[in-house]
Design a protein around this motif. Structure first.
Motif, PDB file in Angstrom:
ATOM      1  N   LEU A 186       0.834  -1.203   0.000  1.00 54.31           N
ATOM      2  CA  LEU A 186       0.000   0.000   0.000  1.00 54.31           C
ATOM      3  C   LEU A 186       0.872   1.258   0.000  1.00 54.31           C
ATOM      4  O   LEU A 186       2.004   1.242   0.493  1.00 54.31           O
ATOM      5  N   ASP A 187       0.301   2.347  -0.540  1.00 58.16           N
ATOM      6  CA  ASP A 187       0.998   3.639  -0.472  1.00 58.16           C
ATOM      7  C   ASP A 187       0.859   4.262   0.912  1.00 58.16           C
ATOM      8  O   ASP A 187       1.753   4.959   1.387  1.00 58.16           O
ATOM      9  N   ALA A 188      -0.284   4.044   1.527  1.00 53.95           N
ATOM     10  CA  ALA A 188      -0.532   4.592   2.868  1.00 53.95           C
ATOM     11  C   ALA A 188      -1.584   3.755   3.553  1.00 53.95           C
ATOM     12  O   ALA A 188      -2.386   3.088   2.885  1.00 53.95           O
ATOM     13  N   ALA A 189      -1.561   3.797   4.870  1.00 52.35           N
ATOM     14  CA  ALA A 189      -2.589   3.112   5.648  1.00 52.35           C
ATOM     15  C   ALA A 189      -3.068   4.048   6.742  1.00 52.35           C
ATOM     16  O   ALA A 189      -2.268   4.772   7.344  1.00 52.35           O
ATOM     17  N   ALA A 212       2.583  -3.278   5.962  1.00 53.44           N
ATOM     18  CA  ALA A 212       1.725  -3.328   4.765  1.00 53.44           C
ATOM     19  C   ALA A 212       2.038  -2.222   3.759  1.00 53.44           C
ATOM     20  O   ALA A 212       1.565  -2.274   2.631  1.00 53.44           O
ATOM     21  N   VAL A 213       2.805  -1.183   4.190  1.00 50.78           N
ATOM     22  CA  VAL A 213       3.071  -0.078   3.256  1.00 50.78           C
ATOM     23  C   VAL A 213       4.450  -0.216   2.594  1.00 50.78           C
ATOM     24  O   VAL A 213       5.381  -0.782   3.154  1.00 50.78           O
ATOM     25  N   ARG A 214       4.515   0.343   1.415  1.00 50.51           N
ATOM     26  CA  ARG A 214       5.743   0.299   0.613  1.00 50.51           C
ATOM     27  C   ARG A 214       6.800   1.237   1.187  1.00 50.51           C
ATOM     28  O   ARG A 214       6.514   2.014   2.096  1.00 50.51           O
ATOM     29  N   LYS A 215       8.011   1.190   0.594  1.00 54.20           N
ATOM     30  CA  LYS A 215       9.061   2.144   0.945  1.00 54.20           C
ATOM     31  C   LYS A 215       8.512   3.563   0.775  1.00 54.20           C
ATOM     32  O   LYS A 215       7.814   3.851  -0.204  1.00 54.20           O
ATOM     33  N   GLY A 216       8.795   4.434   1.719  1.00 51.52           N
ATOM     34  CA  GLY A 216       8.301   5.813   1.625  1.00 51.52           C
ATOM     35  C   GLY A 216       6.831   5.955   1.976  1.00 51.52           C
ATOM     36  O   GLY A 216       6.278   7.057   1.882  1.00 51.52           O
ATOM     37  N   GLY A 217       6.184   4.860   2.355  1.00 46.96           N
ATOM     38  CA  GLY A 217       4.743   4.910   2.645  1.00 46.96           C
ATOM     39  C   GLY A 217       4.449   5.533   3.999  1.00 46.96           C
ATOM     40  O   GLY A 217       5.343   5.731   4.831  1.00 46.96           O
ATOM     41  N   ARG A 221      13.490  -2.079  11.265  1.00 43.01           N
ATOM     42  CA  ARG A 221      13.502  -2.243   9.804  1.00 43.01           C
ATOM     43  C   ARG A 221      12.122  -2.059   9.167  1.00 43.01           C
ATOM     44  O   ARG A 221      12.007  -1.743   7.987  1.00 43.01           O
ATOM     45  N   ILE A 222      11.023  -2.211   9.941  1.00 45.11           N
ATOM     46  CA  ILE A 222       9.715  -2.013   9.295  1.00 45.11           C
ATOM     47  C   ILE A 222       9.346  -0.531   9.182  1.00 45.11           C
ATOM     48  O   ILE A 222       8.433  -0.156   8.465  1.00 45.11           O
ATOM     49  N   LEU A 223      10.084   0.311   9.913  1.00 43.65           N
ATOM     50  CA  LEU A 223       9.895   1.765   9.762  1.00 43.65           C
ATOM     51  C   LEU A 223      10.899   2.340   8.763  1.00 43.65           C
ATOM     52  O   LEU A 223      10.642   3.335   8.083  1.00 43.65           O
ATOM     53  N   TRP A 224      12.038   1.697   8.683  1.00 43.48           N
ATOM     54  CA  TRP A 224      13.128   2.190   7.842  1.00 43.48           C
ATOM     55  C   TRP A 224      12.680   2.301   6.374  1.00 43.48           C
ATOM     56  O   TRP A 224      11.588   1.897   6.027  1.00 43.48           O
ATOM     57  N   GLU A 225      13.520   2.856   5.553  1.00 45.93           N
ATOM     58  CA  GLU A 225      13.220   3.126   4.139  1.00 45.93           C
ATOM     59  C   GLU A 225      12.161   4.224   4.002  1.00 45.93           C
ATOM     60  O   GLU A 225      11.278   4.177   3.155  1.00 45.93           O
ATOM     61  N   GLU A 226      12.273   5.196   4.901  1.00 48.47           N
ATOM     62  CA  GLU A 226      11.477   6.423   4.832  1.00 48.47           C
ATOM     63  C   GLU A 226       9.982   6.210   4.936  1.00 48.47           C
ATOM     64  O   GLU A 226       9.195   6.974   4.391  1.00 48.47           O
ATOM     65  N   ARG A 227       9.608   5.134   5.628  1.00 49.24           N
ATOM     66  CA  ARG A 227       8.198   5.054   5.998  1.00 49.24           C
ATOM     67  C   ARG A 227       7.978   6.068   7.120  1.00 49.24           C
ATOM     68  O   ARG A 227       8.885   6.330   7.909  1.00 49.24           O
TER      69      ARG A 227
END
Ligand SMILES: [Zn+2]
Ligand SMILES: [Zn+2]
Length: 333
Positions: free
Chosen positions: A228-231, A247-252, A270-276
Motif C-alpha cells: 500500500l501507499d498509505a494506511a 503493509a506499506v511500501r518504501k516511503g509509505g 527495519r519495518i519503519l526504515w526506508e522512509e516510511r
C-alpha cells in the motif's frame, strides 16, 4: 431542554431535564435534529481522556436548527440548519492558531468533552465554529439530518486523515466503522483504490466494505494482496501500528486517526526504515470542515446509519462498543 448526561465515567447516561440555556455573545442555540455517536464518545464515557467537563453532555456530531442567537452573530440566521463539530472553540492567539493549525490550539474547547454537546434536545455553541448545512432542493441522499451527522466527525477527521495520507493511489483502512465507510467512498471518488481491514473473521463488515466498492477486504490478520501507499488506522488497537507499517511500501505513510489507542507494541526498526513515516491526526480545523462539506454533494456518499431515540443513547453506545451495526449510530430527538 432535556439531555442524556454523563455524571461520572462508566455510569449510564441519565435522562435529565434542565433549564433552557441562553446563547451568550457570539453564540447560537440550536434545536438538535440529530447527533452522531462517535468512538470518542466511548472514550469520554470510559474516562480515558484527560480533564473532561463533568458532568458532561456528550456528542459532537450535531445537526441542529438555530432557534436563538447571542449578540454579535452575523454570518448565520435564525432557522438556519448548521453542523456543530468536535472543535468547539480555539484561543486565536497561540502559536498554533496563528500558524493556521488551530486543530492543535493550546487552549481549545471540544464539544461533548470539555463543553456540553449534542446528546440533548438543544445545545449552545460558538457560532464561528458551526458549519452552515444548506438544504438542497428536494433533499436526497446524504442530505437528511441523520446522514449528515456522522460527516461532522467521522467524515471530517476522515478527510483530514486522507489528506495527511498523501496522494498515494492504494490506501489501506484499518477499522471499517463510521469513519472507514465514509473515507472509503471519498477515496474512491478521488480515484484511489481502497483496501479495507476489519476485525479478524468479521466477514459481515468485509461484505459491507465490498458493497461500497473497495478493491479488497479482509481481516487485519491478513496481508493485503499488494503493498500500500498509505494506511490509516481508525481502530483503537495499538498492535495495528506495526501491522500497518509492514503493509506499506518504501516511503509509505501510516496515519493513526484515533484520539486514544492501546499501547503500541515494540517493533523492529527495519519495518519503519526506508522512509516510511508514522503520524497521528488530531482534531480538525474549520478549513478542513468547509473544504470537506463543500465537496460532499459531489461525492455521492452513502452514509449508513442506525438511528436511536435520544433517550436510548446508552444502548447506542453499547451497540457501538459491541460492533453491532455497520456504519454509524445516530441519535434523533
Ligand atoms: Zn490557540
Ligand atoms: Zn468523533
Amino acid at each position: 431542554m432535556k439531555a442524556m448526561v454523563l455524571n461520572a465515567p462508566k455510569t449510564p447516561l441519565v435522562w435529565t431535564e434542565m433549564a433552557d440555556r441562553e446563547p451568550g455573545p457570539g453564540q447560537i442555540r440550536v434545536k438538535v435534529l440529530a447527533c452522531g455517536v462517535c468512538r470518542t464518545d466511548l472514550h469520554v464515557y470510559d474516562g480515558e481522556l484527560p480533564d473532561p467537563k463533568s458532568p458532561i453532555i456528550p456528542g459532537h456530531e450535531i445537526v441542529g436548527r438555530i432557534d436563538a442567537m447571542g449578540v454579535g452573530v452575523t454570518d448565520l440566521k435564525l432557522g438556519e440548519r448548521v453542523g456543530i463539530p468536535w472543535l468547539g472553540h480555539t484561543c486565536g492567539v497561540c502559536p498554533y492558531c496563528k500558524a493556521q493549525r488551530e486543530n492543535l490550539c493550546d487552549a481549545p474547547l471540544f464539544t461533548g468533552y470539555t463543553r456540553d454537546g449534542g446528546f440533548a434536545t438543544a445545545t449552545v455553541a460558538d457560532a464561528r465554529f458551526a458549519f452552515p448545512l444548506v438544504e438542497k432542493k428536494g433533499g436526497g441522499e446524504a442530505d437528511d439530518d441523520a446522514s449528515l451527522a456522522p460527516l461532522l466527525c467521522a467524515g471530517l477527521i476522515g478527510w483530514r486523515s486522507l489528506k495527511i495520507a498523501g496522494e498515494g493511489k492504494k490506501i489501506g483502512l484499518y477499522g471499517f466503522g463510521a469513519a472507514g465507510h465514509i473515507v472509503a467512498q471519498v477515496a474512491k471518488w478521488q480515484g484511489r483504490e481502497v483496501f479495507a481491514f476489519t476485525r479478524p473473521g468479521d466477514t459481515g463488515t468485509q461484505d459491507f466494505a465490498r458493497s461500497l466498492g473497495v478493491a479488497w477486504a479482509g481481516g487485519s490478520d491478513e496481508a493485503a494482496p499488494e503493498l500500500l501507499d498509505a494506511a490509516i488506522i481508525y481502530a483503537t488497537v495499538g498492535a495495528l501500528v506495526p501491522t500497518a507499517l509492514k503493509a506499506v511500501r518504501k516511503g509509505g505513510r501510516v496515519i493513526c486517526a484515533g484520539i486514544h489507542m492501546s499501547d503500541i507494541p515494540s517493533f523492529p526498526y527495519r519495518i519503519l526504515w526506508e522512509e516510511r513515516s508514522l503520524l497521528s491526526v488530531a482534531n480538525l480545523t474549520r478549513e478542513d470542515g468547509l473544504e470537506f462539506l463543500s465537496q460532499v454533494p459531489k461525492m455521492g456518499i452513502r452514509v449508513k446509519t442506525t438511528t436511536y431515540p435520544l433517550q436510548k443513547a446508552n444502548e447506542a453506545l453499547a451497540d457501538l462498543r459491541a460492533g453491532k451495526f455497520d456504519g454509524a449510530a445516530v441519535l434523533v430527538s
